[in-house]
Motif scaffolding. Structure first.
Motif, mmCIF file in Angstrom:
data_model
loop_
_atom_site.group_PDB
_atom_site.id
_atom_site.type_symbol
_atom_site.label_atom_id
_atom_site.label_comp_id
_atom_site.label_asym_id
_atom_site.label_seq_id
_atom_site.Cartn_x
_atom_site.Cartn_y
_atom_site.Cartn_z
ATOM 1 N N LEU A 334 0.850 -1.196 0.000
ATOM 2 C CA LEU A 334 0.000 0.000 0.000
ATOM 3 C C LEU A 334 0.885 1.245 0.000
ATOM 4 O O LEU A 334 1.967 1.233 0.580
ATOM 5 C CB LEU A 334 -0.858 -0.011 1.278
ATOM 6 C CG LEU A 334 -1.814 1.152 1.480
ATOM 7 C CD1 LEU A 334 -3.062 0.939 0.624
ATOM 8 C CD2 LEU A 334 -2.231 1.263 2.942
ATOM 9 N N ILE A 335 0.412 2.308 -0.673
ATOM 10 C CA ILE A 335 1.127 3.592 -0.577
ATOM 11 C C ILE A 335 0.245 4.559 0.196
ATOM 12 O O ILE A 335 -0.952 4.656 -0.064
ATOM 13 C CB ILE A 335 1.425 4.196 -1.967
ATOM 14 C CG1 ILE A 335 2.154 3.188 -2.845
ATOM 15 C CG2 ILE A 335 2.240 5.484 -1.836
ATOM 16 C CD1 ILE A 335 2.421 3.680 -4.256
ATOM 17 N N GLU A 336 0.850 5.256 1.141
ATOM 18 C CA GLU A 336 0.118 6.277 1.895
ATOM 19 C C GLU A 336 0.850 7.598 1.740
ATOM 20 O O GLU A 336 2.050 7.620 1.454
ATOM 21 C CB GLU A 336 0.121 5.927 3.382
ATOM 22 C CG GLU A 336 -0.956 4.966 3.774
ATOM 23 C CD GLU A 336 -1.095 4.877 5.285
ATOM 24 O OE1 GLU A 336 -2.117 4.389 5.711
ATOM 25 O OE2 GLU A 336 -0.167 5.286 6.019
ATOM 26 N N CYS A 337 0.133 8.677 1.989
ATOM 27 C CA CYS A 337 0.782 9.986 1.886
ATOM 28 C C CYS A 337 0.354 10.872 3.039
ATOM 29 O O CYS A 337 -0.799 10.839 3.458
ATOM 30 C CB CYS A 337 0.383 10.622 0.559
ATOM 31 S SG CYS A 337 0.982 12.304 0.407
ATOM 32 N N ARG A 338 1.301 11.634 3.586
ATOM 33 C CA ARG A 338 0.943 12.697 4.523
ATOM 34 C C ARG A 338 1.741 13.930 4.113
ATOM 35 O O ARG A 338 2.870 13.812 3.618
ATOM 36 C CB ARG A 338 1.188 12.288 5.974
ATOM 37 C CG ARG A 338 2.556 11.784 6.283
ATOM 38 C CD ARG A 338 2.630 11.284 7.715
ATOM 39 N NE ARG A 338 4.019 11.124 8.098
ATOM 40 C CZ ARG A 338 4.766 10.068 7.774
ATOM 41 N NH1 ARG A 338 4.256 9.099 7.037
ATOM 42 N NH2 ARG A 338 6.017 9.988 8.161
ATOM 43 N N SER A 339 1.118 15.076 4.293
ATOM 44 C CA SER A 339 1.757 16.267 3.749
ATOM 45 C C SER A 339 1.380 17.521 4.528
ATOM 46 O O SER A 339 0.262 17.659 5.015
ATOM 47 C CB SER A 339 1.324 16.423 2.286
ATOM 48 O OG SER A 339 1.889 17.579 1.731
#
Ligand SMILES: Nc1ncnc2c1ncn2[C@@H]1O[C@H](COP(=O)(O)OP(=O)(O)OP(=O)(O)O)[C@@H](O)[C@H]1O
Ligand SMILES: [Mg+2]
Length: 355
Positions: A334-339
């Motif tokens: 899975l790919i997750e993103c936080r920004s």
């Protein structure tokens, strides 16, 4: 005299095998022990936190010191449900926290058990995300097929016309048709995504990262710096090398495009224990972070970035991230993103026991 030859399990091994974060504190609220689950929950290292005051070693507990001191003085524990812990500038985590007074070598202390609740929320969110991506991917593939079919015919007809018009003025028009058809064909092929069967083999994930780094470094300006923070103890993993390069490349290229002419891109690798991805629980997972110090992704955009055709770049097709997500998903990951402004992190999670 009989001596026991039975081997006892070391308490450290038990603690490190647990999925609940455990912290022991002494009389002055200094950390005397913590386990691996605690390190991964709070993103801290044992070396840094051991012997430090709790609020320094694990800054998430910054505002909870008075309550803990009271518990220690009164010799009475407590349970806090759905407690929100936050470290300045980081995402908040929700936990259930049990605090129990203990006596070690005649000295009073506290034992804290911290159970992350976000994991449960995350599991259902992951499942929802993956189902939504699957649905949108099927829609896009269906559309791409419909567009692809007539393109060959249009191109062939334009070539025939080209032969019919010997004068260069009209050939200019047929060339435009052919050029635009070729452009559409490229786009449609990307929309259809990779269609070959994955060829998985045992490889070192750092070799993939280094390959991508070299490729992108050659594309970017000199003022873009690559920082590497690799965990060399990560074991080899069974993956399709080309697909892995493609996914990481899509993410690193985005980072490069986001930071513009000057900035930093950090490539980081870690292992995580006991992580659940899309409903499946894994003992050991590789985490690859691609971090950049660019402008960040605005909140309304964050919801959509993994959907096809979502782009803010004039020359973008909005396919880089959905393709990367699809490829990682087909490896069970899975790919997750936080920004936030100045810090965007894409995390790729890959289960290790697939091999
Ligand atoms: N590191 C990042 N920083 C800021 N915005 C980002 C970052 N990565 C992705 N994005 C945003 O997400 C959008 C979608 O990315 P995606 O890779 O799917 O498409 P794209 O880069 O626009 O086009 P392409 O198909 O050429 O990759 C980008 O247009 C950008 O707005
Ligand atoms: Mg892209």
């Amino acid at each position: 005299m009989l001596t026991s030859t039975r081997r006892r399990t070391r308490p450290d091994a038990v603690l490190d095998g647990m999925t609940t974060a455990v912290i022991c504190l002494d009389q002055s609220l200094r950390v005397t022990a913590l386990n691996s689950a605690c390190e991964s929950l709070f993103g801290i290292s044992r070396r840094h936190a051991l012997d430090a005051p709790l609020t320094e070693g694990i800054p998430h507990f910054g505002s909870h010191e008075p309550r803990l001191r009271k518990a220690l003085d009164a010799g009475a524990g407590f349970i806090d449900r759905e407690l929100t812990l936050q470290r300045v500038g980081e995402q908040a985590i929700t936990v259930d926290c049990t605090v129990t007074p203990i006596l070690v070598d005649g000295k009073h202390g506290l034992l804290m058990e911290v159970l992350p609740l976000d994991r449960h929320l995350r599991i259902s969110r992951d499942e929802l995300l993956l189902a939504q991506h699957q649905a949108s991917r099927e829609l896009i593939r269906g559309l791409a097929h419909e567009i692809k079919n007539p393109l060959g015919g249009i191109r062939g007809a334009a070539q025939l016309l080209e032969r019919e018009f010997p004068d260069s003025e009209h050939r200019e028009y047929t060339r435009v048709i052919i050029r635009e058809v070729d452009r559409l064909q490229n786009l449609v092929n990307r929309m259809l995504g990779p269609n070959r069967v994955p060829q998985k083999a045992l490889l070192n994930i750092h070799e993939v990262l280094e390959h991508v780094r070299q490729l992108v470094q050659a594309e970017g300006p000199d003022e873009v710096h690559f920082l590497r923070d690799y965990d060399p103890s990560i074991p080899d993993i069974v993956v399709d090398r080309e697909q892995m390069i493609q996914s990481v490349l899509n993410i690193v290229r985005n980072a490069l495009q986001a930071i513009g002419s000057t900035g930093n891109i950090t490539l980081r690798t870690r292992t995580k224990r006991q992580l659940t991805i899309g409903g499946a629980r894994h003992k050991l997972v590789i985490q690859i972070d691609v971090e950049d110090d660019g402008p960040g992704i605005p909140a309304p955009m964050m919801e959509k970035i993994f959907y096809p055709m979502i782009t803010t770049r004039p020359e973008g097709t909005g396919l880089g991230l959905p393709i990367a997500q699809y490829l990682i998903h087909s490896h069970g990951g899975l790919i997750e993103c936080r920004s936030r402004p100045g810090c965007t992190v894409f995390s790729i999670y890959l289960p290790l026991e697939l091999q």
